[in-house]
Design an enzyme around this catalytic site. Structure first.
Site, PDB file in Angstrom:
ATOM      1  N   CYS A 185       0.861  -1.181   0.000  1.00 26.96           N
ATOM      2  CA  CYS A 185       0.000   0.000   0.000  1.00 26.96           C
ATOM      3  C   CYS A 185       0.903   1.238   0.000  1.00 26.96           C
ATOM      4  O   CYS A 185       2.127   1.140   0.162  1.00 26.96           O
ATOM      5  CB  CYS A 185      -0.918   0.007   1.220  1.00 26.96           C
ATOM      6  SG  CYS A 185      -0.036   0.201   2.802  1.00 26.96           S
ATOM      7  N   CYS A 224       2.612   5.719   9.429  1.00 25.03           N
ATOM      8  CA  CYS A 224       1.576   5.846   8.400  1.00 25.03           C
ATOM      9  C   CYS A 224       0.604   6.976   8.741  1.00 25.03           C
ATOM     10  O   CYS A 224       0.205   7.143   9.900  1.00 25.03           O
ATOM     11  CB  CYS A 224       0.822   4.527   8.287  1.00 25.03           C
ATOM     12  SG  CYS A 224      -0.574   4.565   7.148  1.00 25.03           S
ATOM     13  N   GLU A 265       1.025  -1.186  16.519  1.00 26.79           N
ATOM     14  CA  GLU A 265       0.184  -0.019  16.245  1.00 26.79           C
ATOM     15  C   GLU A 265      -0.769   0.275  17.399  1.00 26.79           C
ATOM     16  O   GLU A 265      -0.931   1.422  17.810  1.00 26.79           O
ATOM     17  CB  GLU A 265      -0.630  -0.224  14.957  1.00 26.79           C
ATOM     18  CG  GLU A 265      -1.492   0.976  14.612  1.00 26.79           C
ATOM     19  CD  GLU A 265      -2.500   0.696  13.507  1.00 26.79           C
ATOM     20  OE1 GLU A 265      -3.618   1.243  13.586  1.00 26.79           O
ATOM     21  OE2 GLU A 265      -2.175  -0.064  12.579  1.00 26.79           O
ATOM     22  N   CYS A 309      -8.129   1.900   7.579  1.00 29.00           N
ATOM     23  CA  CYS A 309      -7.431   2.592   6.492  1.00 29.00           C
ATOM     24  C   CYS A 309      -8.001   2.159   5.143  1.00 29.00           C
ATOM     25  O   CYS A 309      -8.502   1.039   4.978  1.00 29.00           O
ATOM     26  CB  CYS A 309      -5.927   2.357   6.562  1.00 29.00           C
ATOM     27  SG  CYS A 309      -5.334   0.843   5.800  1.00 29.00           S
ATOM     28  N   SER A 355       1.490 -10.198  10.267  1.00 32.71           N
ATOM     29  CA  SER A 355       0.787  -9.083   9.634  1.00 32.71           C
ATOM     30  C   SER A 355      -0.709  -9.170   9.906  1.00 32.71           C
ATOM     31  O   SER A 355      -1.373 -10.117   9.478  1.00 32.71           O
ATOM     32  CB  SER A 355       1.038  -9.095   8.123  1.00 32.71           C
ATOM     33  OG  SER A 355       0.160  -8.211   7.454  1.00 32.71           O
ATOM     34  N   SER A 356      -1.237  -8.182  10.593  1.00 32.82           N
ATOM     35  CA  SER A 356      -2.655  -8.180  10.947  1.00 32.82           C
ATOM     36  C   SER A 356      -3.542  -8.127   9.710  1.00 32.82           C
ATOM     37  O   SER A 356      -4.499  -8.896   9.584  1.00 32.82           O
ATOM     38  CB  SER A 356      -2.962  -6.985  11.857  1.00 32.82           C
ATOM     39  OG  SER A 356      -4.350  -6.865  12.096  1.00 32.82           O
ATOM     40  N   SER A 375       1.756  -5.359   3.128  1.00 34.54           N
ATOM     41  CA  SER A 375       3.196  -5.260   3.356  1.00 34.54           C
ATOM     42  C   SER A 375       3.983  -6.294   2.555  1.00 34.54           C
ATOM     43  O   SER A 375       5.161  -6.516   2.802  1.00 34.54           O
ATOM     44  CB  SER A 375       3.501  -5.431   4.848  1.00 34.54           C
ATOM     45  OG  SER A 375       2.920  -6.610   5.360  1.00 34.54           O
TER      46      SER A 375
END
Length: 422
Positions: free
Chosen positions: A84, A175, A205, A309, A338-339, A404
């Protein structure tokens, strides 16, 4: 924001201006930022990025309506997948920082993003890693000549304060979507509203967001809620059906210091880790709102913003579209921590046999794949479905990847499957 009463809107607008003014004052005392994304630097960085992560094959497939045939294997790629803008920006800045500060020690707090390929590349460039869970003795040796990169997830305020006190050069890749969430929870704190954060308490995060929910005076309250089952426990307590000691024991490690559910669930504002499953966040919001309305008779004590997002939403929506295709099997490529990738797996496996892999090397043979199980959080060597092993018939393979995941890993996955099915 779901509010009709203007008083709350006006209060929020005023609070936002106060928070921004305070933040500007704090920023003025920090070490001057250095622009690492200079034109001459970025020209070199772009070449490195292309070499490390890009794929001509993936570009070709994108231009061919995301479909690709190799022999008797047909690949269907999601409309949106892979890097992204926020991830690409973070990587660009990290690569640029290595060039701009060529003669300095450079450190990275935790992982820049949740992908081992990218983090290994940075390590190979001499960027050393600092722990993200706590400030340990490794931070003691930092000097004002050192450079510290803040990852795309951001870091808690305690880390930023420590770095500022040491006078190190901070290169911040946080971000923009994450910072929007921080702004919301800081405003909740200024209003005296408790932040209910939909996320995983141990995720980088969410840890960073929770620290901002304390507000500039450190008095704000928050509660991190991971899933709908936990949200229902919160709703039960709001409606007077919970036991305080049991509630605090269950959510231990997921709430702010001094959190009192008897007082701190009176006014609540919803925020979330930006990479959560969109549909689950919407359900959680409704559960909490309905409980507040049932208790109070209206929603005056409930606040909400959409802070998932855009890239997360786009990848989830694109996967739902892909699953409408007649595919036989699904591969999701990305980092196991990675969520946003994990949530893609959770969506896909409800519709079709799905393998969550980190790279093409996980595909051991046509018969076996080393895949990550999101239910047990374990890597398992699993036997593939007969349809994958049957070389006598055409196979339709769906592929997507987390925000990612670089394109070269997706290409390698396609080529590995094709090679095995020759």
């Amino acid at each position: 924001m779901e509010k009709l009463h203007l008083a709350s809107r006006d209060c929020l607008d005023v609070r936002e201006k106060v928070v921004e003014a305070v933040s500007m004052t704090q920023d003025s005392s920090r070490k001057a930022k250095v622009n690492v994304r200079r034109a001459e630097v970025m020209e070199l960085v772009e070449k490195e990025i292309q070499k490390h992560y890009q794929s001509e094959l993936i570009t070709h497939i994108r231009n061919a309506n995301n479909k690709y045939n190799l022999g008797h294997t047909e690949f269907f790629l999601a409309r949106e997948f892979g890097f992204c803008n926020g991830v690409r920006r973070a990587i660009d800045i990290a690569y640029a920082a290595r060039r701009v500060f060529a003669d300095h020690r450079i450190f990275l707090i935790g992982d820049i993003i949740h992908n081992p390929e990218v983090n290994q590349q940075l390590a190979g460039m001499g960027i050393k890693k600092l722990p993200w869970k706590q400030l340990d003795e490794s931070y003691n040796s930092l000097t004002e000549n050192d450079v510290v990169i803040v990852p795309a997830f951001g870091v808690p305020t305690l880390f930023m304060d420590s770095l500022e006190a040491k006078g190190v050069q901070v290169v911040d890749t946080t971000c923009g979507d994450v910072m929007k969430v921080w702004k919301r929870v800081k405003n909740y704190a200024a209003m005296g509203v408790t932040s209910i954060i939909h996320g995983k308490a141990t995720h980088e995060e969410t840890s960073a967001t929770a620290s901002r929910a304390r507000g500039d005076k450190g008095r704000g309250k928050y509660l991190v809620v991971y899933n709908l089952d936990e949200a229902k426990k919160v709703c039960d307590y709001i409606l007077g059906r919970g036991n305080k000691e049991e509630f605090l024991a269950y959510f231990k490690g997921a709430y702010s210091e001094g959190f009192d559910p008897d007082e701190d669930l009176e006014e609540v504002g919803i925020a979330n880790q930006t990479t959560m499953l969109k549909t689950e966040t919407q359900q959680l919001q409704k559960l909490i709102k309905d409980a507040i309305v049932e208790r109070d008779g209206d929603d005056d004590n409930f606040f909400v913003f959409d802070t998932i997002c855009g890239a997360t939403q786009a990848r989830q929506d694109a996967l739902y579209e892909l699953l409408e295709q007649p595919i036989d099997v699904m591969f999701v490529v990305g980092g196991y921590n990675s969520s946003n990738t994990t949530h893609l797996v959770d969506i896909a496996k409800k519709h079709v046999t799905t393998y969550f892999i980190e790279s093409a090397e996980c595909i051991k043979s046509l018969q076996q794949v080393e895949a990550y199980d999101t239910d047990t959080n374990e890597i398992k060597l699993v036997n593939t479905e007969p349809v994958v092993q049957n070389l006598g018939r055409s196979l339709k393979v769906g592929i997507t990847a987390g925000a990612s995941c670089p394109a070269n890993l997706i290409e390698a996955t396609i080529l590995r499957i094709s090679d095995l099915r020759k």
